[in-house]
Scaffold this motif. Sequence first.
Motif, PDB file in Angstrom:
ATOM      1  N   ALA A   1       0.832  -1.202   0.000  1.00  0.00           N
ATOM      2  CA  ALA A   1       0.000   0.000   0.000  1.00  0.00           C
ATOM      3  C   ALA A   1       0.870   1.256   0.000  1.00  0.00           C
ATOM      4  CB  ALA A   1      -0.928  -0.004   1.209  1.00  0.00           C
TER       5      ALA A   1
ATOM      6  N   LEU B   1      -9.361  -0.735  -3.545  1.00  0.00           N
ATOM      7  CA  LEU B   1      -8.757  -2.044  -3.301  1.00  0.00           C
ATOM      8  C   LEU B   1      -9.838  -3.080  -3.563  1.00  0.00           C
ATOM      9  CD1 LEU B   1      -8.311  -4.665  -1.310  1.00  0.00           C
ATOM     10  CD2 LEU B   1      -6.319  -3.716  -2.444  1.00  0.00           C
TER      11      LEU B   1
ATOM     12  N   THR C   1      -5.288  -6.553   4.032  1.00  0.00           N
ATOM     13  CA  THR C   1      -5.484  -5.519   3.006  1.00  0.00           C
ATOM     14  C   THR C   1      -6.311  -4.360   3.540  1.00  0.00           C
ATOM     15  OG1 THR C   1      -7.377  -6.735   2.084  1.00  0.00           O
ATOM     16  CG2 THR C   1      -5.235  -7.071   1.023  1.00  0.00           C
TER      17      THR C   1
ATOM     18  N   PHE D   1      -4.845  -0.592   3.620  1.00  0.00           N
ATOM     19  CA  PHE D   1      -5.382   0.368   2.656  1.00  0.00           C
ATOM     20  C   PHE D   1      -6.422   1.312   3.249  1.00  0.00           C
ATOM     21  CE2 PHE D   1      -3.340  -2.615  -0.104  1.00  0.00           C
ATOM     22  CZ  PHE D   1      -3.000  -1.902  -1.242  1.00  0.00           C
TER      23      PHE D   1
END
Length: 259
Positions: free
Chosen positions: A88, A101, A136, A140
């Motif tokens: 990221a 994302l 993730t 993000f």
Amino acid sequence: MNSPITGETPRAGGVLEGAVVAVAGAGGPAGRATLLRLAQAGATVVAADADPARLAEGVDAARFAHGGATVVGDTVDLLSLDSARAWAEKTEREFGRIDGLVHLVGGWRGSAGFAETDLADWDALHDLLVRTVQHTSLAFHAPLARSGNGRFALVSAAGASRPTAGNAAYAAAKAAAEAWTLALADAFRKAAEGDAPPPAAATVLVVKALVTDAMRAERPNARFAGFTDVTELADAISRLWTTPTQEVNGNRLWLTPKP
């Protein structure tokens, strides 16, 4: 029509002109379709997969199909939070922003019935379907909020809402991933200032299963009832940025009839 990202008039089909969208799990069929659709829409696409060969094939296909599109690939171990954060940070540093994302990391394991469930399947699916979403989303979260029109999209399965005896581990993992994503949506909601919409949106796209042209060719007599074509999934993903943030955030988008 103005771009929802830049406010400028995009090229034909380029409603995501100026956007930077990361795709996790980009090497599979759904990932490839999504790379193609996002590139067609004008986005800069940053793809990641644990398999460098599959990743390279998908990135090359998207570049070839849409000359001039910026599509790059990174081999990332999403089972490592540090690696996800490094991805990221690198993406935002190189491209100046992150507007999306798309989480397409998948996997399936099942059993003949509930009593035959192998808890090793849960261990594997927890890593694939839950841990990668955790990493993730944490990595993000801040860049997507800074975007002003960010999107976090998780692809889930209808089985999470109606689990079957032989799919206990899979359905439980999918349900956990959905809950985690909706918690991210609540974080975006709480970050809104006054009556303004959230700075970003997290959503769940629900399918029964996915189908490709190759699957149809292998089984020409199969009906694939209720399945979602990977190209239809990719189209639905690309539309997330043209739908108001408050309508996307915290909602499930069903691409198959509800069970």
